[in-house]
Every structure is written in structure tokens, then in C-alpha cells.
Motif scaffolding. Structure first.
Motif, short mmCIF file in Angstrom:
data_model
loop_
_atom_site.label_atom_id
_atom_site.label_comp_id
_atom_site.label_asym_id
_atom_site.label_seq_id
_atom_site.Cartn_x
_atom_site.Cartn_y
_atom_site.Cartn_z
N ILE A 123 29.49 40.08 35.67
CA ILE A 123 30.62 39.16 35.50
C ILE A 123 30.50 38.06 36.56
O ILE A 123 30.47 38.35 37.76
N LEU A 273 37.24 34.80 34.30
CA LEU A 273 37.62 36.21 34.32
C LEU A 273 37.30 36.83 35.68
O LEU A 273 38.15 37.52 36.28
N THR A 277 40.07 37.94 38.58
CA THR A 277 40.00 39.31 39.09
C THR A 277 39.99 39.31 40.61
O THR A 277 40.72 40.09 41.26
N GLU A 329 40.82 44.58 34.29
CA GLU A 329 41.36 44.81 32.96
C GLU A 329 42.58 43.93 32.70
O GLU A 329 42.77 43.43 31.59
N LYS A 332 41.32 40.49 32.05
CA LYS A 332 40.71 40.44 30.72
C LYS A 332 41.79 40.39 29.64
O LYS A 332 41.67 39.67 28.65
N GLN A 335 43.47 36.86 29.68
CA GLN A 335 42.61 35.76 29.21
C GLN A 335 42.16 35.97 27.77
O GLN A 335 41.62 35.06 27.15
#
Length: 335
Positions: A123, A273, A277, A329, A332, A335
């Protein structure tokens, strides 16, 4: 969600941290020399700072202005939320200030573990986030100490008329020079900001020299540091138990609240993302380096067994095992 948590749990950095906790619980003779522990801390501070500076050099200030303002917002508002929550727990004011500074500031190592988590899951994230770690260290400390001094001055003014020294009323002398010095020129802030500025000025020219030590070996050194942190956290766990279930729940639930706020703020600023995070990790983590160093001299009445025991013995392992994948999570989902 459970699969993400399990993948994070079986990573080397987390497993070595758990090994350290087990060693402390079973009273192993394993221990790190003080000099080595200090050296590992210095290494991580420089590594995160200089990588952040190099990445920041790739962006214009216009493009990072929003995330920077968001970082200051989080660092300023989390102490207020913390004090509001602790008022219902009936925590005394000095220890509440200690927790407000601790939870408003950030954990460098939790952030480092989050970077490893994102890398393991392929990521990507905005490189300038490394610089935001540095910027979020001080605001919460300064805000918390400001509130403490303000409360003390208000208490004094109710008993003694305001006096004037020169042209500045004593009621306005809210934070003394020593507090400012500790918050800005303490070891953690000095190394982070100094390394950030060096990386920012030199940019990619610094990479050939710093890459072998501060980039290639980062994860390996992080393992050693987390093994030592596991030992310390395991030793602090009994101290947290002495202060009751409500405080324990605060150490477990407040990271979820603050981390969720951080993810929302990062997403609002249009971050990826991975970036959102990491904003959640910054908001949801608690300091056990910079904030305790400032609190030790500025709020000696606050008990280290509370603010350090809670941040290191409860919130740190929670974030390492559950928090980081949880913020991922949430980001995620949003978004």
C-alpha cells in the motif's frame, strides 16, 4: 478484518515485541544495556526525520499545506477531548494533563510499524507524511501545558490580585521558558526536526549516504527496538492495573476514537488510502518519548505510572496488534 489483523500479528516486528512482553512477565534475565537502548531511539528518530525531509523536498509547500494544518488541528484538539473524557472518569487534573499531552502526541515506533504494515501489503502513501510525524509531536504538549498553566493562574488569581512584572501581567505568563525549551529542544523534537530539515535541504543528494544505514537497515533495527519496548511494556502492565478498569478501557478505546478522527481528517484532505491510514495511526497513538520527557520537568505531580504505563503498557501493544489494521480497514471503508 481478522485476516488483516492476523497478518499483522505474525509480522517479525510484532512477534519480537510480544517476545519482549513474555520475557518481562516470566521475569527473564533478558535486558538491553542503557546505552544500546538510547542508541536505538536516536537511530529511529534520525531515520524517520531524514526520510521525511527527503520526501518533503519532492513537494511544494502549497501541496502539503492542507495536511500540515490538519496535523496541527489533531495535535490541538485531541488534548481537549482527552480532558473531557477523563473528567467523567474522575481523574485528577494533573494526571489528566499528563494523559492529554501523551495521547495528543505521537508514537514514533507505532508509526514505524505502520509503515512496515503498509509496505508488507503493498500500500503506497504520501511521502510527506513522515514530516507530519515531526509536526505533531509538539502541539499537544504545548496545548496541554498551556491549559495547566491557565488553570493554575486562574486559581491564583482567585486568591491573589494579578501582579504586573514589567508590562506583562503574571496571569498572562502562562508557559515559562523551560517548558518551551523542553517541548521544542528536547532530544526527540531536536533530532526529528533537525533530521527533517537536513533531509529537506539536501533532498535526493542525501540518499546515497543515508540509504545504507537509515533506510536499508530500518526494519531490522526496529525489531531490536520493539524487543526492548516489549520488555519495558511488560514491566509497566502491573502499574496500569492498579488504577482500575476505567483507565484500562480508556487506554484501549481512546485510540479507536482518535484514530477514526485521524482517518476522517486525512480522507477529508484528499490523502490516499495509505496516507489516511497513517493519519489515523498518528492520531490514535500515544507518546512515550517526547511527552514524558516534557512532563517529567513541567508536571512532576503527574504520575509516570499512569501516563507512561497506559501509553506503553496498553495503547502501544493495542495499536501494534489491532489498531494499525483497524485504521487501515476504516480508511478503506470510508474511501
Amino acid at each position: 478484518m481478522s485476516e488483516v489483523i492476523m497478518n499483522n500479528l505474525i509480522s517479525p516486528v510484532v512477534l519480537f515485541f510480544i517476545l519482549g512482553i513474555l520475557a518481562a512477565i516470566f521475569k527473564s534475565d533478558l535486558k538491553f544495556p542503557n546505552g544500546l537502548s538510547e542508541a536505538l531511539s536516536i537511530y529511529l528518530l534520525i531515520a524517520i526525520g531524514i526520510k521525511g525531509g527527503i520526501e518533503l523536498s519532492h513537494y511544494s509547500m502549497e501541496s502539503v499545506r492542507g495536511p500540515i494544518l490538519a496535523t496541527f488541528f489533531l495535535g490541538g484538539v485531541i488534548p481537549f477531548i482527552t480532558l473531557f473524557i477523563l473528567k467523567f472518569i474522575k481523574m485528577d487534573f494533573k494526571n489528566s494533563i499528563g494523559l492529554a499531552a501523551t495521547y495528543g502526541s505521537v508514537s514514533i515506533v507505532t508509526y514505524g510499524a505502520a509503515i512496515s504494515f503498509l509496505g508488507k501489503n503493498n500500500i503506497s502513501y504520501e511521502g510527506f507524511v513522515n514530516a507530519l510525524v515531526v509536526l505533531m509531536e509538539s502541539p499537544a504538549i504545548l496545548v496541554s501545558l498551556f491549559l495547566l498553566k491557565l488553570a493554575e493562574k486562574n486559581k491564583e488569581s482567585a486568591q491573589v490580585p494579578s501582579q504586573v512584572i514589567g508590562i506583562i501581567p503574571t496571569s498572562l505568563r502562562l508557559i515559562d521558558k523551560e517548558v518551551i525549551r523542553e517541548s521544542i529542544f528536547g532530544k526527540s523534537i531536536l533530532l526529528l526536526v533537525g533530521s527533517l530539515l537536513i533531509g529537506w535541504v539536501l533532498g535526493d543528494r542525501a540518499v546515497p549516504m543515508v540509504k545504507p544505514l537509515f533506510m536499508d537497515l530500518y526494519n531490522s533495527v526496529l525489531i531490536l527496538f520493539l524487543l526492548n519496548m516489549g520488555l519495558v511494556a511488560g514491566q509497566r502492565l502491573p502499574e496500569v492495573k492498579k488504577h482500575g478498569v476505567k483507565l484500562l478501557l480508556f487506554g484501549l478505546l481512546s485510540p479507536i476514537l482518535f484514530g477514526t478522527i485521524g482517518v476522517f481528517v486525512g480522507t477529508y484532505e484528499g490523502m490516499s488510502l495509505g496516507g489516511a491510514t497513517l493519519m489515523g495511526v498518528l492520531a490514535g497513538s500515544a507518546s512515550y518519548i517526547a511527552a514524558p520527557a516534557a512532563l517529567k520537568t513541567s508536571v512532576p505531580e503527574a504520575s509516570p505510572s499512569i501516563y507512561l504505563g497506559l501509553s506503553l503498557g496498553v495503547t502501544f501493544p493495542f495499536n501494534l496488534i489491532v489498531g494499525i489494521p483497524l485504521y487501515f480497514e476504516i480508511a478503506k471503508f470510508i474511501q
